[in-house]
Design an enzyme around this catalytic site. Structure first.
Site, PDB file in Angstrom:
ATOM      1  N   ASP A   1      39.070  49.819  35.025  1.00 51.68           N
ATOM      2  CA  ASP A   1      39.423  51.119  35.600  1.00 51.68           C
ATOM      3  C   ASP A   1      38.241  52.076  35.421  1.00 51.68           C
ATOM      4  O   ASP A   1      37.822  52.330  34.299  1.00 51.68           O
ATOM      5  CB  ASP A   1      40.660  51.647  34.852  1.00 51.68           C
ATOM      6  CG  ASP A   1      41.311  52.810  35.573  1.00 51.68           C
ATOM      7  OD1 ASP A   1      40.651  53.419  36.430  1.00 51.68           O
ATOM      8  OD2 ASP A   1      42.473  53.116  35.263  1.00 51.68           O
TER       9      ASP A   1
ATOM     10  N   ASP B   1      38.812  52.297  42.615  1.00 51.00           N
ATOM     11  CA  ASP B   1      38.262  52.409  41.261  1.00 51.00           C
ATOM     12  C   ASP B   1      38.888  51.441  40.256  1.00 51.00           C
ATOM     13  O   ASP B   1      38.702  51.592  39.061  1.00 51.00           O
ATOM     14  CB  ASP B   1      38.402  53.849  40.750  1.00 51.00           C
ATOM     15  CG  ASP B   1      39.854  54.246  40.571  1.00 51.00           C
ATOM     16  OD1 ASP B   1      40.719  53.631  41.215  1.00 51.00           O
ATOM     17  OD2 ASP B   1      40.125  55.174  39.795  1.00 51.00           O
ATOM     18  N   GLU B   2      39.632  50.465  40.726  1.00 43.71           N
ATOM     19  CA  GLU B   2      40.280  49.526  39.806  1.00 43.71           C
ATOM     20  C   GLU B   2      40.199  48.100  40.332  1.00 43.71           C
ATOM     21  O   GLU B   2      40.241  47.893  41.537  1.00 43.71           O
ATOM     22  CB  GLU B   2      41.789  49.833  39.692  1.00 43.71           C
ATOM     23  CG  GLU B   2      42.145  51.085  38.953  1.00 43.71           C
ATOM     24  CD  GLU B   2      43.650  51.300  38.961  1.00 43.71           C
ATOM     25  OE1 GLU B   2      44.395  50.324  38.800  1.00 43.71           O
ATOM     26  OE2 GLU B   2      44.057  52.457  39.152  1.00 43.71           O
TER      27      GLU B   2
END
Length: 435
Positions: free
Chosen positions: A17, A109-110
């Site tokens: 993350d 973003d993960e």
DNA sequence: TCTGGGGTCCTAGGACCC
DNA sequence: TCTGGGGTCCTAGGACCC
């Protein structure tokens, strides 16, 4: 004869993350920003991501920029730059992919990674892999990541959120309960405010309280997604990773709030028309067609008045949709009611135009309209988005009194039009009247 | 979080058919 | 004409995520 039990030995699932990802990308792109309070979301007028320096000053998500400037006068506010963010996103995936090919590109973003079985090929323990991946990400991308390593997606998610920013938390099956006992039920991935409230009424406050309920109890009280979460909290592996690049859209939607709210039928219709146009632009960008759509009007007290409609033929241009909405407009719009937003969702998306209906030359007409839009897309590509738009969207594009939350951007563009370029905005009333 | 925007998946209930 | 039971498809809407 013995049962052949599936001795499914524990998986090693990693969750990665990015910390304050958008703001961190801006800092990575421009190192002069490092250590400063940075906020992105300028074009929307609200914060969408903020650096930890900004968070320390009290900036929170969705906070208005005017308020941010008040509490943090030296803040640096930047417009979102999705091209850059997805570039960093791709680099993140690539780095993780060095250690396993089983990657789920979960969001910008993960990502999840299944490290199971990779100890021999990588000549490392799972813990070492997690550390090495984090190290590679941090040093090569110039920002920090929080990483969780555990036995499934739900618990790996707890790991990556356990310590932020720049955390690395490894949760083994045998001490999972230690983490769950300190993890509030509402922070579990997949448990939202509604279920949190319900579970609290049942006396469940920690994840461990929930995990130790019997499967029968969970089946009797909750739906499938929560039964699955419950199983994962007990260390089982339920949710597979969705490998490979992200698949196509199932739907495309566009919605916009306008302030102040309005009772004006033609203005509200033009707002909706603009949303339909924008949704169709996205549709064409992905070479898709739609066969069905819903639209809604959102009232001042946050009620939705919606209608779902089917088209006789797949389309990738807005005219037919706008005309269809116009036909049923009076079943949804009510005079005297304050509306604050409109929206549209295009569904049943497909790649080919498989329609066989061609009565009354509809097909030819649609084809012709489509050609116009191909040309318009080219004009937009050359001169900027929305250089050309439907006549029915005219008021939404021009009404200064009802600028939406994108007002700042509209203003800036309008300025450009008057200034260094000779670009003109052209409304095409004709297109709006195609039946 | 007095509330922006873009998505996905699941379920209950009605319509319809056998 | 009334009745039971079961399957499928569709739709509205809830819930959740980033």
């Amino acid at each position: 004869m013995q049962h052949l039990t599936h001795h499914s030995f524990p998986r090693a699932i990693l969750h990665v993350d990015g910390d304050a990802f958008f703001a961190s990308c801006e800092v990575a792109k421009n190192p002069a920003l490092r250590g400063k309070p940075v906020v992105t979301g300028k074009e929307r007028g609200i914060a969408s991501s903020m650096s930890y320096e900004a968070k320390a000053r009290g900036v929170t998500r969705a906070m208005r920029l005017s308020e941010i400037r008040k509490i943090c006068p030296d803040v640096i506010i930047l417009p979102s730059d999705y091209e850059t963010y997805s570039l960093y996103s791709q680099r993140m995936y690539e780095i993780v992919r060095r250690y396993t090919n089983d990657i789920e590109e979960y969001s910008i973003d993960e990502c999840f990674a299944d490290l199971t079985g990779m100890r021999r090929p990588n000549n490392m323990s799972y813990e070492e892999m997690a550390m090495k991946i984090k190290h590679d990400l941090d040093t090569e991308l110039g920002m920090t990541f929080s990483v969780g390593l555990s036995v499934n997606k739900v618990t790996a998610k707890i790991g990556s959120k356990w310590k932020k920013p720049s955390g690395l938390t490894i949760i083994h099956g045998y001490n999972l309960h230690l983490y769950l006992s300190k993890w509030p039920i509402g922070k579990i991935w997949g448990i939202g405010p509604n279920t949190e409230m319900y579970l609290k009424k049942q006396g469940i406050t920690t994840s461990l309280d929930f995990a130790t309920k019997s499967p029968e109890w969970v089946r009797a009280h909750l739906s499938k997604p929560f039964q699955e979460i419950h199983a994962e909290l007990n260390g089982r592996f339920i949710y597979p990773l969705t490998l490979g690049v992200k698949h196509d859209y199932a739907s495309i939607s566009k919605t916009r709030t306008f302030t102040p709210s309005s009772t004006d039928s033609s203005f509200i219709f033009s707002q909706l028309s603009k949303n339909i146009e924008n949704a169709c632009i996205k549709l064409r960008r992905h070479h898709l067609f739609t066969k069905r759509f819903t639209f809604f009007l959102k009232t001042q007290d946050f009620r939705y008045h919606a209608l779902e409609l089917k088209l006789l033929q797949e389309v990738c241009v807005p005219e037919k949709i706008v005309a269809t909405v116009r036909e049923v407009w009076n079943t949804i719009y009510r005079a005297g009611i304050q509306y604050r937003a409109t929206g549209v969702t295009l569904m049943e998306l497909s790649h080919e135009n498989v329609s066989t209906i061609d009565m009354f030359g509809h097909h030819e007409l649609i084809d012709r309209v489509q050609k116009i839009h191909e040309a318009v897309d080219l004009v937009d590509a050359k001169y900027g988005k929305h250089s050309v738009f439907l006549g029915s969207s005219f008021r939404a594009m021009t009404d200064a009194a009802h600028r939406g939350s994108r007002g700042e951007q509209t203003e800036r563009r309008a300025h450009l039009f008057r200034g260094e370029t000779k670009r003109r905005r052209i409304g095409i009333p004709l297109l709006g009247t195609v039946k």
